[in-house]
Design a protein around this motif. Sequence first.
Motif, PDB file in Angstrom:
ATOM      1  N   GLY A   1       0.784  -1.230   0.000  1.00  0.00           N
ATOM      2  CA  GLY A   1       0.000   0.000   0.000  1.00  0.00           C
ATOM      3  C   GLY A   1       0.813   1.275   0.000  1.00  0.00           C
ATOM      4  O   GLY A   1       0.288   2.351  -0.268  1.00  0.00           O
ATOM      5  N   ILE A   2       2.096   1.165   0.324  1.00  0.00           N
ATOM      6  CA  ILE A   2       2.978   2.324   0.367  1.00  0.00           C
ATOM      7  C   ILE A   2       4.413   1.811   0.274  1.00  0.00           C
ATOM      8  O   ILE A   2       4.710   0.693   0.710  1.00  0.00           O
ATOM      9  CB  ILE A   2       2.790   3.149   1.671  1.00  0.00           C
ATOM     10  CG1 ILE A   2       3.519   4.500   1.593  1.00  0.00           C
ATOM     11  CG2 ILE A   2       3.208   2.353   2.900  1.00  0.00           C
ATOM     12  CD1 ILE A   2       3.186   5.434   2.752  1.00  0.00           C
ATOM     13  N   GLY A   3       5.297   2.607  -0.317  1.00  0.00           N
ATOM     14  CA  GLY A   3       6.696   2.223  -0.323  1.00  0.00           C
ATOM     15  C   GLY A   3       7.243   2.144   1.089  1.00  0.00           C
ATOM     16  O   GLY A   3       6.892   2.961   1.948  1.00  0.00           O
ATOM     17  N   CYS A   4       8.073   1.159   1.370  1.00  0.00           N
ATOM     18  CA  CYS A   4       8.607   0.981   2.724  1.00  0.00           C
ATOM     19  C   CYS A   4       9.990   0.337   2.627  1.00  0.00           C
ATOM     20  O   CYS A   4      10.560   0.204   1.555  1.00  0.00           O
ATOM     21  CB  CYS A   4       7.655   0.151   3.578  1.00  0.00           C
ATOM     22  SG  CYS A   4       7.382  -1.535   2.976  1.00  0.00           S
TER      23      CYS A   4
ATOM     24  N   VAL B   1      11.233  11.910   6.364  1.00  0.00           N
ATOM     25  CA  VAL B   1      10.734  10.573   6.715  1.00  0.00           C
ATOM     26  C   VAL B   1       9.938  10.566   8.020  1.00  0.00           C
ATOM     27  O   VAL B   1       9.687   9.520   8.601  1.00  0.00           O
ATOM     28  CB  VAL B   1      11.901   9.560   6.814  1.00  0.00           C
ATOM     29  CG1 VAL B   1      12.562   9.376   5.470  1.00  0.00           C
ATOM     30  CG2 VAL B   1      12.926   9.982   7.873  1.00  0.00           C
ATOM     31  N   GLY B   2       9.525  11.738   8.504  1.00  0.00           N
ATOM     32  CA  GLY B   2       8.813  11.806   9.775  1.00  0.00           C
ATOM     33  C   GLY B   2       7.384  11.306   9.684  1.00  0.00           C
ATOM     34  O   GLY B   2       6.801  11.188   8.596  1.00  0.00           O
ATOM     35  N   PRO B   3       6.759  11.004  10.833  1.00  0.00           N
ATOM     36  CA  PRO B   3       5.359  10.565  10.874  1.00  0.00           C
ATOM     37  C   PRO B   3       4.436  11.700  10.444  1.00  0.00           C
ATOM     38  O   PRO B   3       4.540  12.811  10.959  1.00  0.00           O
ATOM     39  CB  PRO B   3       5.145  10.176  12.338  1.00  0.00           C
ATOM     40  CG  PRO B   3       6.189  10.946  13.107  1.00  0.00           C
ATOM     41  CD  PRO B   3       7.360  11.077  12.184  1.00  0.00           C
ATOM     42  N   THR B   4       3.567  11.436   9.494  1.00  0.00           N
ATOM     43  CA  THR B   4       2.732  12.486   8.929  1.00  0.00           C
ATOM     44  C   THR B   4       1.367  12.557   9.591  1.00  0.00           C
ATOM     45  O   THR B   4       0.847  11.564  10.088  1.00  0.00           O
ATOM     46  CB  THR B   4       2.548  12.270   7.417  1.00  0.00           C
ATOM     47  OG1 THR B   4       2.019  10.953   7.197  1.00  0.00           O
ATOM     48  CG2 THR B   4       3.870  12.386   6.699  1.00  0.00           C
ATOM     49  N   GLY B   5       0.797  13.751   9.563  1.00  0.00           N
ATOM     50  CA  GLY B   5      -0.525  13.964  10.149  1.00  0.00           C
ATOM     51  C   GLY B   5      -1.552  14.257   9.077  1.00  0.00           C
ATOM     52  O   GLY B   5      -1.496  13.721   7.971  1.00  0.00           O
ATOM     53  N   PHE B   6      -2.482  15.157   9.384  1.00  0.00           N
ATOM     54  CA  PHE B   6      -3.554  15.515   8.459  1.00  0.00           C
ATOM     55  C   PHE B   6      -2.952  16.060   7.162  1.00  0.00           C
ATOM     56  O   PHE B   6      -2.069  16.912   7.172  1.00  0.00           O
ATOM     57  CB  PHE B   6      -4.465  16.569   9.087  1.00  0.00           C
ATOM     58  CG  PHE B   6      -5.549  17.045   8.173  1.00  0.00           C
ATOM     59  CD1 PHE B   6      -6.659  16.258   7.927  1.00  0.00           C
ATOM     60  CD2 PHE B   6      -5.453  18.270   7.529  1.00  0.00           C
ATOM     61  CE1 PHE B   6      -7.665  16.689   7.066  1.00  0.00           C
ATOM     62  CE2 PHE B   6      -6.450  18.715   6.674  1.00  0.00           C
ATOM     63  CZ  PHE B   6      -7.552  17.920   6.453  1.00  0.00           C
ATOM     64  N   GLY B   7      -3.410  15.557   6.025  1.00  0.00           N
ATOM     65  CA  GLY B   7      -2.886  15.985   4.740  1.00  0.00           C
ATOM     66  C   GLY B   7      -1.744  15.138   4.238  1.00  0.00           C
ATOM     67  O   GLY B   7      -1.341  15.247   3.084  1.00  0.00           O
ATOM     68  N   ASP B   8      -1.170  14.314   5.128  1.00  0.00           N
ATOM     69  CA  ASP B   8      -0.138  13.337   4.773  1.00  0.00           C
ATOM     70  C   ASP B   8       1.152  13.965   4.254  1.00  0.00           C
ATOM     71  O   ASP B   8       1.964  13.290   3.621  1.00  0.00           O
ATOM     72  CB  ASP B   8      -0.678  12.337   3.729  1.00  0.00           C
ATOM     73  CG  ASP B   8      -1.995  11.726   4.162  1.00  0.00           C
ATOM     74  OD1 ASP B   8      -2.034  11.147   5.258  1.00  0.00           O
ATOM     75  OD2 ASP B   8      -2.995  11.854   3.429  1.00  0.00           O
ATOM     76  N   SER B   9       1.349  15.244   4.509  1.00  0.00           N
ATOM     77  CA  SER B   9       2.557  15.911   4.023  1.00  0.00           C
ATOM     78  C   SER B   9       3.765  15.569   4.886  1.00  0.00           C
ATOM     79  O   SER B   9       3.721  15.709   6.116  1.00  0.00           O
ATOM     80  CB  SER B   9       2.382  17.429   4.029  1.00  0.00           C
ATOM     81  OG  SER B   9       3.632  18.078   3.774  1.00  0.00           O
TER      82      SER B   9
ATOM     83  N   ALA C   1      11.356  11.863  14.802  1.00  0.00           N
ATOM     84  CA  ALA C   1      10.803  10.508  14.686  1.00  0.00           C
ATOM     85  C   ALA C   1      10.686  10.063  13.230  1.00  0.00           C
ATOM     86  O   ALA C   1      10.780  10.863  12.297  1.00  0.00           O
ATOM     87  CB  ALA C   1       9.434  10.448  15.358  1.00  0.00           C
ATOM     88  N   GLY C   2      10.464   8.754  13.038  1.00  0.00           N
ATOM     89  CA  GLY C   2      10.306   8.165  11.722  1.00  0.00           C
ATOM     90  C   GLY C   2       8.863   7.755  11.459  1.00  0.00           C
ATOM     91  O   GLY C   2       8.086   7.508  12.391  1.00  0.00           O
ATOM     92  N   ASN C   3       8.512   7.628  10.176  1.00  0.00           N
ATOM     93  CA  ASN C   3       7.154   7.298   9.765  1.00  0.00           C
ATOM     94  C   ASN C   3       6.874   5.808   9.954  1.00  0.00           C
ATOM     95  O   ASN C   3       7.528   4.968   9.326  1.00  0.00           O
ATOM     96  CB  ASN C   3       6.977   7.671   8.287  1.00  0.00           C
ATOM     97  CG  ASN C   3       5.530   7.648   7.846  1.00  0.00           C
ATOM     98  OD1 ASN C   3       4.714   6.923   8.397  1.00  0.00           O
ATOM     99  ND2 ASN C   3       5.213   8.434   6.833  1.00  0.00           N
TER     100      ASN C   3
ATOM    101  N   GLU D   1      12.040   0.130  15.829  1.00  0.00           N
ATOM    102  CA  GLU D   1      11.996  -0.720  14.647  1.00  0.00           C
ATOM    103  C   GLU D   1      12.258   0.097  13.379  1.00  0.00           C
ATOM    104  O   GLU D   1      12.957  -0.363  12.475  1.00  0.00           O
ATOM    105  CB  GLU D   1      10.654  -1.443  14.555  1.00  0.00           C
ATOM    106  CG  GLU D   1      10.515  -2.403  13.383  1.00  0.00           C
ATOM    107  CD  GLU D   1      11.541  -3.527  13.387  1.00  0.00           C
ATOM    108  OE1 GLU D   1      11.806  -4.070  12.297  1.00  0.00           O
ATOM    109  OE2 GLU D   1      12.075  -3.860  14.463  1.00  0.00           O
ATOM    110  N   PHE D   2      11.675   1.292  13.313  1.00  0.00           N
ATOM    111  CA  PHE D   2      11.955   2.174  12.178  1.00  0.00           C
ATOM    112  C   PHE D   2      13.462   2.418  12.073  1.00  0.00           C
ATOM    113  O   PHE D   2      14.039   2.284  10.989  1.00  0.00           O
ATOM    114  CB  PHE D   2      11.233   3.511  12.342  1.00  0.00           C
ATOM    115  CG  PHE D   2      11.634   4.551  11.313  1.00  0.00           C
ATOM    116  CD1 PHE D   2      10.884   4.710  10.159  1.00  0.00           C
ATOM    117  CD2 PHE D   2      12.760   5.354  11.493  1.00  0.00           C
ATOM    118  CE1 PHE D   2      11.255   5.655   9.196  1.00  0.00           C
ATOM    119  CE2 PHE D   2      13.144   6.283  10.534  1.00  0.00           C
ATOM    120  CZ  PHE D   2      12.385   6.433   9.388  1.00  0.00           C
TER     121      PHE D   2
END
Length: 497
Positions: free
Chosen positions: A19-22, A47-55, A64-66, A190-191
């Motif tokens: 569903g997404i590159g990883c 590569v940070g964890p994204t919020g609203f809008g996924d930017s 942090a990492g996504n 783990e990230f």
Amino acid sequence: MMRASGILMPIFSLPGKYGIGCFSEEAYRFVDFLKKAGQKYWQILPVGPTGFGDSPYQSFSTFAGNPYFISPEELERQGLIRKEDIPEPEEDAREDRVDYGWLYNTRYIVLRKAFQNWKGQEHPDFVEFLSENGYWIEDYALFMAEKDHFGGRSFSEWDADIRFRRPAAMEKARQELADEILYYEYIQYEFNREWTKLKKYANENDIRIIGDIPIYVSPDSADFWAHPELFQTDENNLPTSVAGCPPDGFSADGQLWGNPLYDWEYHKKTGYNWWLKRISKCAELYDVIRIDHFRGFDEYYSIKAGSPNAIGGHWCKGPNTDLFNTIREKIGDIRIIAEDLGYITDTVKKMVKETGYPNMKVIEFAFDSRDSSGRAAYYPYNYNSNCVVYTGTHDNETLLGWLGNILPEERQELKDYLGTDTEDDREIVDRTIRLVESSVADLCVVPIQDWLGLDNSARINHPSTTGTNWVWRLKEGQITEQLSDRIDKICSIYGRI
């Protein structure tokens, strides 16, 4: 920097079945492709964890990492989940698009299952990871646990005692949310473990990673919640002014980003301690750091909080070279690329020159008549070697898409510059790539979409819009041996191998 070439492609744009590159086998295959294509650099987005809008430029943490980049197949390999635990996208799901809604509803179930099986084991390296990253991960893990507790709401809407980090409330939260905090710490562990392994593989194959960091942090982030003193805030720890860009030929209302602005006087008093930690962490994650909106260190555009657009903002002075002199003194010579695109003043040029960092050139800008005064800097005959040239960045149209949208006179100017009468857009794309690869710039970075000759359906981001950005992915089979041979040959012709 030696004469070389690289490819721009986000992690989320990697192909694969999750569903997404990883950090899956496709990431390692892409490194193999880069090596075979004679490339020396892989440029990614934040590569940070994204919020609203996924930017990726609006992250819950600058450190942090996504979680989406954690590979389900790696969790299966560790015995933390079973193959049947990994949901696959619906049959009608598009292979070349990320469906963030589907990911949000499925991926965290997988991660929580892995966590439950992981936490019953001994992990001495996890203890070491926490010790080395305690300066940010404690606040981040608590921030995310509280965000879950408050139904995902911004921290500005939390109960006052925890929003203002009152000691009794903080201690109570650490006790009551201990398992949730451990879960978020595990995800970051783990990230980090998977990313370190992938980066090591890239480096062993003589590929260097160019990481991208936003100048600002998100208004809804652990950074802002934990350290409001670093920013321009009122008595309620809310921004008094926010970031953006003034109106120009590209946007009549300017750009209202909404990020809290730094209190640079406070940063200077602390010896830029937070920035030193941030750059040090980035130096662990990447080989080269591209700093977005570099001109903001000279002057930044300040917009009153609550404004409907960026029209009424004004320019304020930033730290200029004082910050980078401190970085060099305290950390050493970190490899940095200065993203100095946009309206550039003499003082910005002076700052970039004094730092010694390579700046950026985008060939599309040379043929954009909306910037009549600044576009001359993007003609290759005006480059010096200490720069990085791009056909376009993640914010630009693909070359093929751009060719279909520029004015006839702009198109003719490009053709005249290239010395061709062809009306074949794909040939013009090829000639434009050859133009940047042949330039004197030490480094040339071309988005993978341009090497593939893709149209704007493969565009990564259209600034000031939402809903269709950060979703494009490669499809299986688009990266071929024929493509790597072609890239290698072109880069070899122009001395970048």
